[in-house]
Design a protein around this motif. Structure first.
Motif, PDB file in Angstrom:
ATOM      1  N   MET A 219       0.827  -1.203   0.000  1.00 21.75           N
ATOM      2  CA  MET A 219       0.000   0.000   0.000  1.00 21.75           C
ATOM      3  C   MET A 219       0.862   1.254   0.000  1.00 21.75           C
ATOM      4  N   TRP A 220       1.967   1.215   0.752  1.00 19.56           N
ATOM      5  CA  TRP A 220       2.875   2.361   0.763  1.00 19.56           C
ATOM      6  C   TRP A 220       3.584   2.500  -0.578  1.00 19.56           C
ATOM      7  N   LYS A 221       4.083   1.382  -1.101  1.00 18.18           N
ATOM      8  CA  LYS A 221       4.840   1.417  -2.355  1.00 18.18           C
ATOM      9  C   LYS A 221       4.004   1.969  -3.493  1.00 18.18           C
ATOM     10  N   HIS A 222       2.729   1.614  -3.522  1.00 18.00           N
ATOM     11  CA  HIS A 222       1.859   2.071  -4.602  1.00 18.00           C
ATOM     12  C   HIS A 222       1.121   3.354  -4.242  1.00 18.00           C
ATOM     13  N   LYS A 223       1.585   3.993  -3.177  1.00 20.92           N
ATOM     14  CA  LYS A 223       1.113   5.321  -2.795  1.00 20.92           C
ATOM     15  C   LYS A 223      -0.408   5.384  -2.688  1.00 20.92           C
ATOM     16  N   ILE A 224      -0.951   4.358  -2.018  1.00 25.37           N
ATOM     17  CA  ILE A 224      -2.384   4.377  -1.754  1.00 25.37           C
ATOM     18  C   ILE A 224      -2.685   5.550  -0.829  1.00 25.37           C
ATOM     19  N   SER A 225      -3.606   6.384  -1.227  1.00 28.02           N
ATOM     20  CA  SER A 225      -3.919   7.580  -0.452  1.00 28.02           C
ATOM     21  C   SER A 225      -4.419   7.218   0.942  1.00 28.02           C
ATOM     22  N   LEU A 226      -4.018   8.010   1.924  1.00 26.93           N
ATOM     23  CA  LEU A 226      -4.502   7.798   3.282  1.00 26.93           C
ATOM     24  C   LEU A 226      -5.994   8.093   3.393  1.00 26.93           C
ATOM     25  N   GLU A 227      -6.554   8.696   2.358  1.00 26.84           N
ATOM     26  CA  GLU A 227      -7.995   8.945   2.342  1.00 26.84           C
ATOM     27  C   GLU A 227      -8.772   7.738   1.822  1.00 26.84           C
ATOM     28  N   ALA A 228      -8.059   6.704   1.390  1.00 31.62           N
ATOM     29  CA  ALA A 228      -8.723   5.525   0.830  1.00 31.62           C
ATOM     30  C   ALA A 228      -9.549   4.813   1.895  1.00 31.62           C
ATOM     31  N   SER A 229     -10.714   4.330   1.486  1.00 30.55           N
ATOM     32  CA  SER A 229     -11.560   3.539   2.383  1.00 30.55           C
ATOM     33  C   SER A 229     -11.160   2.076   2.274  1.00 30.55           C
ATOM     34  N   VAL A 230     -11.123   1.389   3.420  1.00 33.46           N
ATOM     35  CA  VAL A 230     -10.630   0.006   3.475  1.00 33.46           C
ATOM     36  C   VAL A 230     -11.682  -0.890   4.118  1.00 33.46           C
ATOM     37  N   LEU A 231     -11.964  -2.022   3.463  1.00 30.14           N
ATOM     38  CA  LEU A 231     -12.871  -3.024   4.019  1.00 30.14           C
ATOM     39  C   LEU A 231     -12.094  -4.306   4.263  1.00 30.14           C
ATOM     40  N   ASP A 232     -12.093  -4.765   5.507  1.00 32.04           N
ATOM     41  CA  ASP A 232     -11.449  -6.026   5.879  1.00 32.04           C
ATOM     42  C   ASP A 232     -12.538  -7.090   5.975  1.00 32.04           C
ATOM     43  N   ILE A 233     -12.534  -8.035   5.037  1.00 33.47           N
ATOM     44  CA  ILE A 233     -13.576  -9.061   4.947  1.00 33.47           C
ATOM     45  C   ILE A 233     -13.205 -10.234   5.848  1.00 33.47           C
ATOM     46  N   GLY A 234     -13.970 -10.439   6.914  1.00 29.61           N
ATOM     47  CA  GLY A 234     -13.617 -11.467   7.891  1.00 29.61           C
ATOM     48  C   GLY A 234     -12.477 -10.972   8.755  1.00 29.61           C
ATOM     49  N   THR A 235     -12.745  -9.943   9.527  1.00 26.10           N
ATOM     50  CA  THR A 235     -11.665  -9.213  10.203  1.00 26.10           C
ATOM     51  C   THR A 235     -10.961 -10.005  11.291  1.00 26.10           C
ATOM     52  N   GLY A 236     -11.622 -11.035  11.852  1.00 21.70           N
ATOM     53  CA  GLY A 236     -10.954 -11.855  12.868  1.00 21.70           C
ATOM     54  C   GLY A 236     -10.584 -11.046  14.093  1.00 21.70           C
TER      55      GLY A 236
END
Length: 221
Positions: free
Chosen positions: A58-75
Motif C-alpha cells: 500500500m505504501w509502495k503504490h502510494k495508496i492515499s490515506l484517504e482511501a476507504s478500506v474493508l477487511d472481509i472477515g476481520t478476525g
C-alpha cells in the motif's frame, strides 16, 4: 509431600493402568499435538508476514490515506489496528461472527476512532457497504471454498465483492488453499491481475513452491 521445594508432583495413573511408571498419557507426547502446534505457529508467522507485505504494498503504490478500506472477515482486527496507526481514516472490519467482532472491539486500542466494526454476512452485505478503495480477504474466501456444496456461495462471493469494491479499486487476497492460478481463474472476471505479493516458499524433490498465495487484483468494471 514435595518437601517444600516446589517440584511438580506427577499425576498418578488409575489402578490397573498399563502406565506402570506412574504417569498418565498426555497429548504432549503425540505427533498430532506437535503437528498442530507447528501448523499454528506457521499460520501465525504467515499472518504476521503477510500483514507487513500488505502494508508495504500500500505504501509502495502510494495508496492515499484517504482511501476507504474493508477487511472481509476481520478476525482479531490486528491488521485494522496497524492501518489505523498509519492514519487511514475510513476503515471497516466485518465478520459474520458476533463473538469475533466483540473480540476485535476488545483488541482495538483507545483513540483509534477511525476503525469501525460490523457484524455482516459478506454473502449478503448491507447496502451501506459500497464504494471501497481497498478490500482485503485473509481467509474468508478459503472458508467458503472449503465447503463442497458451496458453488452458489462462491458465485455470490464474487457478486458481493463486485458490489462493495469501486471501479479501479484493489482487492488483496491471501489463500492457503488456492494456488496463484486458481485465484486468477476465480477472480479475473471484472478484474485484472495487478501484483503477486511475497509468500513463504518450500523446496521438495528439488523443486520449489509456495504454501500460500497472495495476489492483488484491480477492478476494471
Amino acid at each position: 509431600s514435595d518437601g517444600g521445594g516446589g517440584a511438580a508432583v506427577a499425576v498418578q495413573s488409575a489402578e490397573g493402568s498399563p502406565w506402570d511408571d506412574g504417569f498418565v498419557p498426555s497429548a504432549l507426547g503425540t505427533r498430532e499435538h506437535w503437528d498442530a502446534v507447528c501448523e499454528r505457529e506457521l499460520l501465525t508467522w504467515i499472518y504476521r508476514k503477510n500483514l507487513v507485505w500488505r502494508i508495504r504494498w500500500m505504501w509502495k503504490h502510494k495508496i492515499s490515506l484517504e482511501a476507504s478500506v474493508l477487511d472481509i472477515g476481520t478476525g482479531n482486527a490486528v491488521f485494522l489496528v496497524e492501518l489505523g496507526k498509519v492514519g487511514f481514516p475510513n476503515i471497516i472490519g466485518i465478520d459474520s461472527s458476533p463473538p469475533a467482532i466483540q473480540l476485535s472491539g476488545s483488541i482495538i486500542e483507545k483513540g483509534l476512532s477511525n476503525i469501525r466494526l460490523k457484524v455482516e454476512d459478506f454473502l449478503n452485505p448491507s447496502t451501506k457497504l459500497s464504494g471501497f478503495h481497498i478490500c482485503i480477504d485473509k481467509g474468508t474466501s478459503d472458508a467458503i471454498s472449503l465447503n463442497p456444496d458451496n458453488a452458489a456461495e462462491k458465485r455470490q462471493y464474487g457478486r458481493s465483492l463486485s458490489r462493495v469494491l469501486r471501479v479501479k479499486g484493489f482487492f488483496l487476497i491471501t489463500s492457503c488453499n488456492w494456488t496463484k492460478e486458481g485465484l486468477l481463474n476465480e477472480f479475473s472476471e471484472g478484474s485484472e491481475f495487478f501484483k503477486e505479493l511475497p509468500t513463504p516458499t518450500f523446496i521438495f524433490g528439488g523443486r520449489s513452491g509456495n504454501s500460500v498465495a497472495a495476489l492483488v487484483f484491480q477492478k476494471t468494471h
